[in-house]
Enzyme design. Structure first.
Site, mmCIF file in Angstrom:
data_model
loop_
_atom_site.group_PDB
_atom_site.id
_atom_site.type_symbol
_atom_site.label_atom_id
_atom_site.label_comp_id
_atom_site.label_asym_id
_atom_site.label_seq_id
_atom_site.Cartn_x
_atom_site.Cartn_y
_atom_site.Cartn_z
ATOM 1 C CB SER A 10 -0.906 0.000 1.231
ATOM 2 O OG SER A 10 -1.746 -1.133 1.239
ATOM 3 C CD GLU A 29 -4.730 -0.714 -1.236
ATOM 4 O OE1 GLU A 29 -5.959 -0.872 -1.147
ATOM 5 O OE2 GLU A 29 -3.959 -0.760 -0.259
ATOM 6 C CB VAL A 30 -2.257 4.009 -5.975
ATOM 7 C CG1 VAL A 30 -2.122 5.519 -5.756
ATOM 8 C CG2 VAL A 30 -1.072 3.497 -6.783
ATOM 9 N NE ARG A 31 -6.565 3.438 0.999
ATOM 10 C CZ ARG A 31 -6.828 3.230 2.287
ATOM 11 N NH1 ARG A 31 -6.302 2.191 2.911
ATOM 12 N NH2 ARG A 31 -7.628 4.056 2.953
ATOM 13 N NE ARG A 59 -10.894 0.645 1.657
ATOM 14 C CZ ARG A 59 -10.892 -0.225 0.667
ATOM 15 N NH1 ARG A 59 -11.889 -0.247 -0.216
ATOM 16 N NH2 ARG A 59 -9.899 -1.082 0.522
ATOM 17 C CG HIS A 116 -12.178 -2.959 5.025
ATOM 18 N ND1 HIS A 116 -12.618 -2.741 3.728
ATOM 19 C CD2 HIS A 116 -10.841 -3.186 4.943
ATOM 20 C CE1 HIS A 116 -11.587 -2.846 2.903
ATOM 21 N NE2 HIS A 116 -10.502 -3.111 3.608
ATOM 22 C CE LYS A 142 -8.410 -5.614 1.614
ATOM 23 N NZ LYS A 142 -7.890 -4.245 1.374
ATOM 24 N NE ARG A 180 -2.240 -7.151 8.300
ATOM 25 C CZ ARG A 180 -3.004 -6.415 7.509
ATOM 26 N NH1 ARG A 180 -2.825 -6.471 6.189
ATOM 27 N NH2 ARG A 180 -3.938 -5.620 8.001
ATOM 28 C CD GLN A 203 -0.923 -2.380 5.446
ATOM 29 O OE1 GLN A 203 -0.145 -1.436 5.500
ATOM 30 N NE2 GLN A 203 -1.768 -2.524 4.445
#
Length: 219
Positions: A10, A29-31, A59, A116, A142, A180, A203
């Site tokens: 991320s 992952e480009v937030r 998000r 989530h 997910k 993870r 993470q």
């Protein structure tokens, strides 16, 4: 949809993306919601200058992110960015999910439909339902949940194994941190790590994730 588990980094900057690939990440992952500046410009820059696979995530606040624009604005952002994406992450709880999914039409992007829960780990029946509803959208499902105890972590791993669906599952926080590493053993297709600082609870740094997967025979 079947491929070896991929390590996702991320990122919120081009330097992060470069370092992630140098560390061995398979995907960045480009937030976009966390960039705080020219998110579209960052996605395009990573696409053209680094050339690595990209997950585009915008998000919204209702799912723990920072995007606070309108639904229409988010749709337009996705339309602009999905041509550069290998994956695009949409929320199962988004009221306009079907409209969001149309933003990948005509592109090569694979949808990820995510859910989530930062407060709890739902029942096994609920988790299976969430995964099935996500996958029915033609997506990788997910599921990221918060455990109260180790039994919750074990239940998530059990669901991962039993679902037999294209999934990414995560038990968040310190209690679930090991998921993870081990969820890919049970069938999770993606595992998310960080480069400079975590963007989600629990993470693990990308290079540590890769080393763990090597030890487990998944690399």
């Amino acid at each position: 949809m079947d491929f070896p588990p991929k390590v996702v980094a991320s990122v919120t900057s081009k330097d992060d993306a470069k370092e992630a690939i140098a560390l061995g990440a398979d995907v960045v992952e480009v937030r976009v919601d966390l960039v705080g500046g020219d998110g579209p410009g960052l996605v395009e820059s990573i696409y053209y200058d680094i050339g690595c696979p990209i997950i585009v995530t915008i998000r919204p606040k209702f799912e723990g992110g920072e995007f606070d624009g309108t639904d229409a604005e988010r749709v337009q952002l996705f339309k602009k960015l999905t041509p550069y994406a290998d994956f695009a992450d949409f929320e199962l709880r988004a009221k306009n999910l079907d409209e969001l999914l149309t933003t990948i039409t005509g592109t090569d992007a694979v949808p990820i439909v995510s859910y989530h829960d930062f407060d709890r780990t739902p029942s096994n029946e609920e988790m299976l339902s969430i995964i099935n509803r996500s996958v029915e959208k033609g997506a990788i499902g997910k599921l990221a949940v918060m455990p109260k105890d180790m039994t919750d972590v074990l239940r998530l791993l059990e669901i991962t194994l039993k679902s037999k669906r294209p999934v990414c599952t995560i038990s968040m926080g310190s209690l679930g941190q090991h998921s993870r590493l081990v969820a890919p053993v049970y069938g999770s297709l993606l595992t998310y790590g960080y480069v400079r600082r975590p963007v989600a609870p629990g993470q693990i740094r990308v290079d540590q994730l890769l080393e763990g997967l090597r030890i487990l025979g998944l690399r």
